[in-house]
Design a protein around this motif. Structure first.
Motif, PDB file in Angstrom:
ATOM      1  N   MET A 189      -1.643 -18.611   0.909  1.00  0.00           N
ATOM      2  CA  MET A 189      -0.887 -17.657   0.094  1.00  0.00           C
ATOM      3  C   MET A 189      -1.820 -16.754  -0.706  1.00  0.00           C
ATOM      4  SD  MET A 189       1.868 -18.430  -2.989  1.00  0.00           S
ATOM      5  CE  MET A 189       3.404 -18.103  -2.122  1.00  0.00           C
ATOM      6  N   HIS A 190      -1.429 -15.481  -0.805  1.00  0.00           N
ATOM      7  CA  HIS A 190      -2.132 -14.523  -1.668  1.00  0.00           C
ATOM      8  C   HIS A 190      -1.120 -13.529  -2.224  1.00  0.00           C
ATOM      9  CE1 HIS A 190      -6.075 -16.056  -0.642  1.00  0.00           C
ATOM     10  NE2 HIS A 190      -5.706 -16.074   0.625  1.00  0.00           N
ATOM     11  N   SER A 191      -1.519 -12.836  -3.282  1.00  0.00           N
ATOM     12  CA  SER A 191      -0.572 -11.956  -3.964  1.00  0.00           C
ATOM     13  C   SER A 191      -0.398 -10.614  -3.284  1.00  0.00           C
ATOM     14  CB  SER A 191      -0.998 -11.749  -5.419  1.00  0.00           C
ATOM     15  OG  SER A 191      -2.270 -11.130  -5.480  1.00  0.00           O
ATOM     16  N   GLN A 192      -1.412 -10.176  -2.541  1.00  0.00           N
ATOM     17  CA  GLN A 192      -1.340  -8.875  -1.889  1.00  0.00           C
ATOM     18  C   GLN A 192      -1.647  -9.008  -0.398  1.00  0.00           C
ATOM     19  OE1 GLN A 192      -0.229  -6.195  -3.443  1.00  0.00           O
ATOM     20  NE2 GLN A 192      -0.098  -7.310  -5.381  1.00  0.00           N
ATOM     21  N   PRO A 193      -1.153  -8.088   0.423  1.00  0.00           N
ATOM     22  CA  PRO A 193      -1.416  -8.167   1.853  1.00  0.00           C
ATOM     23  C   PRO A 193      -2.916  -8.162   2.173  1.00  0.00           C
ATOM     24  CG  PRO A 193       0.318  -6.581   1.413  1.00  0.00           C
ATOM     25  CD  PRO A 193      -0.259  -6.974   0.086  1.00  0.00           C
ATOM     26  N   ASN A 194      -3.319  -9.120   2.975  1.00  0.00           N
ATOM     27  CA  ASN A 194      -4.689  -9.202   3.487  1.00  0.00           C
ATOM     28  C   ASN A 194      -5.761  -9.376   2.413  1.00  0.00           C
ATOM     29  OD1 ASN A 194      -3.812  -8.750   6.228  1.00  0.00           O
ATOM     30  ND2 ASN A 194      -3.500  -6.613   5.647  1.00  0.00           N
ATOM     31  N   ASP A 195      -5.348  -9.728   1.202  1.00  0.00           N
ATOM     32  CA  ASP A 195      -6.329  -9.984   0.138  1.00  0.00           C
ATOM     33  C   ASP A 195      -6.613 -11.483   0.089  1.00  0.00           C
ATOM     34  OD1 ASP A 195      -7.905 -10.235  -2.095  1.00  0.00           O
ATOM     35  OD2 ASP A 195      -6.336  -9.713  -3.530  1.00  0.00           O
ATOM     36  N   ARG A 196      -7.721 -11.906   0.670  1.00  0.00           N
ATOM     37  CA  ARG A 196      -8.068 -13.321   0.716  1.00  0.00           C
ATOM     38  C   ARG A 196      -9.177 -13.665  -0.282  1.00  0.00           C
ATOM     39  NH1 ARG A 196      -8.216 -14.942   7.073  1.00  0.00           N
ATOM     40  NH2 ARG A 196      -7.678 -17.000   6.229  1.00  0.00           N
ATOM     41  N   SER A 197      -9.352 -12.784  -1.255  1.00  0.00           N
ATOM     42  CA  SER A 197     -10.383 -13.017  -2.262  1.00  0.00           C
ATOM     43  C   SER A 197     -10.044 -14.243  -3.105  1.00  0.00           C
ATOM     44  CB  SER A 197     -10.514 -11.795  -3.175  1.00  0.00           C
ATOM     45  OG  SER A 197     -11.349 -12.098  -4.275  1.00  0.00           O
ATOM     46  N   CYS A 198     -10.998 -15.132  -3.238  1.00  0.00           N
ATOM     47  CA  CYS A 198     -10.784 -16.334  -4.048  1.00  0.00           C
ATOM     48  C   CYS A 198     -10.957 -16.061  -5.540  1.00  0.00           C
ATOM     49  CB  CYS A 198     -11.744 -17.442  -3.608  1.00  0.00           C
ATOM     50  SG  CYS A 198     -11.455 -17.981  -1.910  1.00  0.00           S
ATOM     51  N   THR A 199     -11.367 -14.848  -5.880  1.00  0.00           N
ATOM     52  CA  THR A 199     -11.487 -14.505  -7.304  1.00  0.00           C
ATOM     53  C   THR A 199     -10.124 -14.157  -7.895  1.00  0.00           C
ATOM     54  OG1 THR A 199     -11.961 -12.186  -6.800  1.00  0.00           O
ATOM     55  CG2 THR A 199     -13.844 -13.677  -6.995  1.00  0.00           C
ATOM     56  N   ASN A 200      -9.157 -13.846  -7.037  1.00  0.00           N
ATOM     57  CA  ASN A 200      -7.791 -13.550  -7.475  1.00  0.00           C
ATOM     58  C   ASN A 200      -6.908 -14.768  -7.238  1.00  0.00           C
ATOM     59  OD1 ASN A 200      -8.524 -10.835  -7.982  1.00  0.00           O
ATOM     60  ND2 ASN A 200      -8.164 -10.315  -5.844  1.00  0.00           N
ATOM     61  N   GLN A 201      -6.039 -15.073  -8.190  1.00  0.00           N
ATOM     62  CA  GLN A 201      -5.153 -16.206  -8.023  1.00  0.00           C
ATOM     63  C   GLN A 201      -4.212 -15.981  -6.847  1.00  0.00           C
ATOM     64  OE1 GLN A 201      -3.260 -16.778 -11.914  1.00  0.00           O
ATOM     65  NE2 GLN A 201      -4.548 -18.579 -12.206  1.00  0.00           N
ATOM     66  N   ALA A 202      -3.951 -17.058  -6.118  1.00  0.00           N
ATOM     67  CA  ALA A 202      -3.020 -16.978  -4.994  1.00  0.00           C
ATOM     68  C   ALA A 202      -1.635 -16.573  -5.487  1.00  0.00           C
ATOM     69  CB  ALA A 202      -2.961 -18.314  -4.269  1.00  0.00           C
ATOM     70  N   ILE A 203      -1.195 -17.212  -6.564  1.00  0.00           N
ATOM     71  CA  ILE A 203       0.079 -16.886  -7.204  1.00  0.00           C
ATOM     72  C   ILE A 203      -0.128 -17.049  -8.711  1.00  0.00           C
ATOM     73  CG2 ILE A 203       0.944 -19.230  -6.731  1.00  0.00           C
ATOM     74  CD1 ILE A 203       3.815 -17.928  -6.687  1.00  0.00           C
TER      75      ILE A 203
END
Length: 242
Positions: free
Chosen positions: A82-96
């Motif tokens: 799960m991620h908050s934005q399409p195709n954003d798999r950055s681990c610096t951003n929270q998944a939710i």
């Protein structure tokens, strides 16, 4: 009766609501990354709020099949992401993010052809869940954020080989103190499962139908000193299928 602290907490959570929206998007099987190949990715990262809606099965556009399929095997490991934005798999951003605390649940349903199947009328059996640990105050969504949006589970070893839809779901409970306040984020994946020594499927439930708006795990004030939490839906499949 709500306390002042509870009211403030809910208000703060609602203020972050849009920022916390998210989608299950990618998948992997036994270490092979499939990206979004087999995911019926929702058209937006907004949640479903009505437990009686047909969108509860696979999200608002989840009834639309995609061309791809993910190969897996019974007894193997499958990962939803799960991620908050399409195709954003950055681990610096929270998944939710946005204080969207709640359980993470995974279901499967047998279908004739995953690339064509409608999610309507299927029998869904639960294969994985993480709710709330009162001792550590950790939610399933906290674990998603810690693990870069990934939730790994074992495909039951004694289910029949063939095509399945895998339904990954996170339920955000930051505004769930009243009926209709829970937010449901789900995506269905098209999966072909190889192996399988079993000829039977676990008992399943209908989605929509498995949840009620006033179920204790759906209508719940998580800011009132929660000491236990009942995960919605049926139990995870029993050991006879594992």
């Amino acid at each position: 009766m709500k306390t002042f602290a509870s009211t403030v907490a809910v208000a703060a959570a609602l203020a972050q609501c849009v920022a916390g929206h998210a989608m299950f998007q990618q998948a992997a099987a036994d270490g092979k990354d499939y990206g979004t190949t087999c995911a019926r990715v929702p058209s937006s990262n907004s949640p479903v709020a009505d437990v009686s809606s047909a969108s509860m099965a696979c999200n608002a556009n989840g009834g639309t099949p995609v061309a791809g399929i993910c190969d897996a095997k019974t007894g193997g490991r499958f990962t939803v992401e799960m991620h908050s934005q399409p195709n954003d798999r950055s681990c610096t951003n929270q998944a939710i993010g946005g204080n969207h605390f709640g359980p993470v649940i995974v279901y499967m349903a047998k279908v004739a052809d995953a690339t064509k199947a409608s999610p309507s009328g299927l029998s869904w059996f639960k294969v994985d869940e993480e709710g709330y640990d009162a001792a550590t105050k950790v939610w399933g969504t906290d674990s998603l954020n810690k693990n870069c949006g990934k939730r790994e589970f074992t495909i039951p070893s004694k289910i029949p080989a063939g095509d399945y839809l895998v339904r990954a779901e996170a339920i955000a409970l930051h505004a769930a103190g009243q009926a209709g306040g829970a937010q449901f984020y789900m995506t269905c994946y098209q999966v072909k499962v190889a192996g399988g020594s079993g000829g039977q499927l676990p008992a399943g439930v209908s989605i929509p139908g498995a949840y009620g708006a006033s179920d204790p795990g759906i209508k719940v004030d998580i800011y009132q000193g929660l000491t236990q939490y009942k995960i919605p839906g049926p139990a995870v499949v029993d050991r006879s299928f594992v």
